[in-house]
Design an enzyme around this catalytic site. Structure first.
Site, PDB file in Angstrom:
ATOM      1  N   SER A 158       0.798  -1.218   0.000  1.00 44.47           N
ATOM      2  CA  SER A 158       0.000   0.000   0.000  1.00 44.47           C
ATOM      3  C   SER A 158       0.838   1.281   0.000  1.00 44.47           C
ATOM      4  O   SER A 158       1.645   1.495  -0.893  1.00 44.47           O
ATOM      5  CB  SER A 158      -0.926  -0.089   1.217  1.00 44.47           C
TER       6      SER A 158
ATOM      7  N   GLU B  65     -12.745   5.916   6.127  1.00 45.67           N
ATOM      8  CA  GLU B  65     -11.804   6.395   7.125  1.00 45.67           C
ATOM      9  C   GLU B  65     -11.367   7.786   6.668  1.00 45.67           C
ATOM     10  O   GLU B  65     -11.368   8.076   5.464  1.00 45.67           O
ATOM     11  CB  GLU B  65     -10.582   5.478   7.196  1.00 45.67           C
TER      12      GLU B  65
ATOM     13  N   ASN C   6      -8.581   8.893   6.289  1.00 46.39           N
ATOM     14  CA  ASN C   6      -7.436   8.821   5.373  1.00 46.39           C
ATOM     15  C   ASN C   6      -7.814   8.457   3.935  1.00 46.39           C
ATOM     16  O   ASN C   6      -6.955   8.332   3.077  1.00 46.39           O
ATOM     17  CB  ASN C   6      -6.390   7.841   5.918  1.00 46.39           C
TER      18      ASN C   6
ATOM     19  N   THR D 158      -0.194  -1.376  12.157  1.00 45.82           N
ATOM     20  CA  THR D 158       0.710  -1.611  11.025  1.00 45.82           C
ATOM     21  C   THR D 158       2.162  -1.257  11.330  1.00 45.82           C
ATOM     22  O   THR D 158       3.044  -1.591  10.565  1.00 45.82           O
ATOM     23  CB  THR D 158       0.289  -0.766   9.803  1.00 45.82           C
TER      24      THR D 158
HETATM   25  C1  16G Z   1      -4.283  -0.355   7.300  1.00 47.50           C
HETATM   26  C2  16G Z   1      -5.744  -0.343   6.957  1.00 47.50           C
HETATM   27  C3  16G Z   1      -6.285   1.064   6.963  1.00 47.50           C
HETATM   28  C4  16G Z   1      -5.996   1.737   8.280  1.00 47.50           C
HETATM   29  C5  16G Z   1      -4.542   1.644   8.616  1.00 47.50           C
HETATM   30  C6  16G Z   1      -4.302   2.116  10.037  1.00 47.50           C
HETATM   31  C7  16G Z   1      -6.952  -1.763   5.398  1.00 47.50           C
HETATM   32  C8  16G Z   1      -7.056  -2.231   3.988  1.00 47.50           C
HETATM   33  N1  16G Z   1      -5.961  -0.912   5.639  1.00 47.50           N
HETATM   34  O1  16G Z   1      -3.537   0.268   6.315  1.00 47.50           O
HETATM   35  O2  16G Z   1      -7.646   0.999   6.724  1.00 47.50           O
HETATM   36  O3  16G Z   1      -6.370   3.091   8.235  1.00 47.50           O
HETATM   37  O4  16G Z   1      -4.122   0.297   8.531  1.00 47.50           O
HETATM   38  O5  16G Z   1      -2.960   2.010  10.337  1.00 47.50           O
HETATM   39  O6  16G Z   1      -7.705  -2.138   6.276  1.00 47.50           O
HETATM   40  P1  16G Z   1      -2.466   2.072  11.818  1.00 47.50           P
HETATM   41  O7  16G Z   1      -3.124   0.980  12.600  1.00 47.50           O
HETATM   42  O8  16G Z   1      -0.996   1.935  11.706  1.00 47.50           O
HETATM   43  O9  16G Z   1      -2.856   3.423  12.362  1.00 47.50           O
HETATM   44 ZN    ZN Z   2      -3.633   0.980   0.080  1.00 40.89          ZN
END
Ligand code: 16G
Ligand code: ZN
Length: 539
Positions: free
Chosen positions: A61, A378, A380, A511
């Site tokens: 992504s 979201e 974002n 993430t």
């Molecule tokens: C991932 C998620 C996204 C979310 C992000 C938050 C999917 C396809 N992607 O990229 O939706 O906004 O995580 O990231 O679900 P974080 O937990 O690091 O804040």
């Molecule tokens: Zn993406």
């Protein structure tokens, strides 16, 4: 090659894998093993679902070019069901421990779920434009090839939402072998043409520049524009489309860069009152923005603004059809949604709003469970709109009953039907969301400034704090409150009470190895101060 030979060729030992918010994601050098085991998981999932096509997407992504990742797509285009995430994690970490461990973990799973591994598995695969993609795809295919009865459709390079859409299309088709990538363009162009012709849209009220993050979305959106015909071709152009210069991916451009830095991306020379948007690296996320003509300032039109625009159009159409009481429309947001947007949706639009945990799967689930028309985004820019089967049936019947003499109602019904098809309901899709937004603005004849007027964002700040162990940050109430570490929430509440119109929360990232702090308040200074003070409590 035997299972063991394949394992020896592709797997390494020693890395610990965690299934994050959207699958496995890490530096590409540690991912071969998890690709191999994800191939196995996809096969098991397909057999478990009676040979339905299950998708596997290789992408990281918006993350840097040297990262990569993998996620599994369910037959109807949703993300992998949550109770299979531990299976995926278990297999990855067993493989990381050794071949024998992998073999016994696999046996335990197939025994428990009564999976006959000689049955047919059907798998779709695709990857984004990253340099490590072909190598990781080879590891994934090796994992799949452990089983003998497998049909693989390799779409090669796709955006994430294209794979979701095509996997769903394959499973719904009576002749799957005829489903090609072109099915995606044919479908969305046809819906765009029908909807805009119905509303006599002959030109867009602005020029739209699309920043493609130098990712795979560039090639795919260009393909769509080329096929779509004059209205789009004359009003849309792309920048940051260097898909083959790997190190440029998401570099000073793309949705994450624009949202985080609240500024224009590289290679974009903004002109007042024209519209701009940015995709992320795999084009499942989009944000819009423009420069006003008075102060030449940057203005972001993020996921919250997209949700409100689409929700308003859909609410108006439902009202025109007299279906507001029959079909329930709602908006799903996360804690990151700007407080002004939530207030506008509930107080001005009078549409119910729910809040869920971060991550598309949570929003999707909430939208499916609660609404006939569920608009979920979201802040974002990840999101879409989903429509229930009751919606489909109700509109079908109403269309049949509405004689052509009631032209306005017929047109509104048809608009709803076409709109539901112009949106990629399987998952948030930058290309399809962009078409939906552009169609809405064109139908309502809105310039970027008009769209932006509906509400004004409260000043806000998002920061990241590195902590020794983020797992101690446990939250509740859709991530808006902490239950652990003990006492921290009370301190946050105390700080929040000091600033007008303020709100703040802390959550562990799904993430990254970090904790995120969000704060909003009446002024930018206060939002920054609040975020800083809350951040200090977290350290
Ligand atoms: C991932 C998620 C996204 C979310 C992000 C938050 C999917 C396809 N992607 O990229 O939706 O906004 O995580 O990231 O679900 P974080 O937990 O690091 O804040
Ligand atoms: Zn993406």
């Amino acid at each position: 090659m035997s299972f063991q030979e394949l394992y020896n060729k592709h797997c390494k030992q020693g890395h610990h894998y965690t299934y994050g918010t959207a699958g496995f994601r890490a530096h590409n050098s540690v991912l071969d093993t998890v690709m191999f085991t994800t191939g196995i998981v996809a096969v098991l999932r397909s057999i478990y679902l009676k040979s339905k096509f299950v998708g596997v997407m290789i992408t990281a992504s918006h993350n840097p070019p040297e990262d990569n990742g993998v996620k599994i797509v369910e037959p109807h285009g949703e993300m992998l069901v949550q109770n299979w995430e531990p299976i995926a994690t278990k297999l990855a970490n067993s493989a990381s421990a050794g071949f024998t461990q992998l073999e016994s973990a696999l046996k335990a799973i197939t025994d428990e779920l009564h999976i006959d591994t000689t049955q047919l598995a059907c798998i779709t695969v695709a990857r984004d434009s990253r340099e490590s993609g072909p190598r990781l795809l080879a590891a994934l295919r090796a994992g799949i090839s452990v089983f003998s009865n497998v049909k693989i459709v390799d779409f090669e390079l796709l955006t994430t939402p294209q794979l979701h859409f095509l996997t769903h299309t394959l499973n719904s088709s009576s002749s799957p072998s005829t489903v090609k990538e072109s099915a995606y363009y044919d479908h969305f162009i046809s819906m765009w043409n029908q909807l805009t012709q119905l509303h006599h849209v002959t030109e867009l009220p602005f020029h739209l520049t699309i920043d493609c993050a130098n990712g795979i979305g560039a090639d795919k959106v260009k393909e769509l524009i080329a096929q779509a015909g004059s209205v789009l071709a004359s009003s849309l152009s792309t920048v940051n489309g260097k898909t083959d210069t790997f190190q440029l991916l998401n570099e000073s451009c793309g949705a994450d860069f624009v949202k985080t830095n609240q500024t224009f991306p590289a290679n974009c020379s903004p002109e007042p009152s024209q519209l701009y948007c940015s995709f992320d690296g795999d084009a499942d996320r989009v944000v819009f923005y423009y420069m006003d003509d008075k102060e030449n300032k940057f203005h972001l039109l993020d996921g919250d603004k997209i949700a409100t625009l689409l929700a308003k159009l859909l609410a108006d159409l439902l009202h025109q059809c007299g279906l507001s009481d029959t079909l329930n429309l709602g908006v799903v947001q996360t804690a990151y949604a700007n407080g002004s947007s939530t207030k506008y949706i509930s107080d001005d639009l009078k549409i119910p709003v729910s809040c869920t945990k971060t991550g598309v799967k949570h929003l999707h689930h909430e939208a499916v469970s609660n609404y006939d028309i569920g608009v979920y985004f979201e802040a974002n820019g990840h999101g879409t709109v989903i429509f229930s089967s009751k919606f489909v049936e109700t509109i079908d019947i109403a269309l049949q009953e509405t004689s052509k003499t009631n032209k306005n109602k017929h047109e509104s019904l048809l608009s709803l039907q076409l709109f539901s098809q112009l949106i990629n309901q399987t998952v948030g899709d930058a290309i399809s969301d962009m078409l939906a937004v552009v169609a809405t603005l064109s139908i309502l004849k809105l310039k970027p400034e008009d769209w932006d007027q509906c509400y004004h964002d409260l000043p806000n700040r998002l920061t990241k704090v590195i902590v020794p162990d983020r797992s101690v940050f446990v939250s509740t109430n859709a991530e808006r409150q902490l239950v652990s570490p003990e006492g921290l929430q009370a301190k946050i509440d105390e700080l929040v009470a000091k600033y007008p119109k303020s709100r703040s929360f802390v959550r562990a990232s799904g993430t990254e190895d970090a904790v995120r702090v969000y704060a909003e308040a009446d002024t930018t200074e206060n939002a920054i101060e609040l975020a800083t003070k809350v951040g200090e409590q977290v350290k």
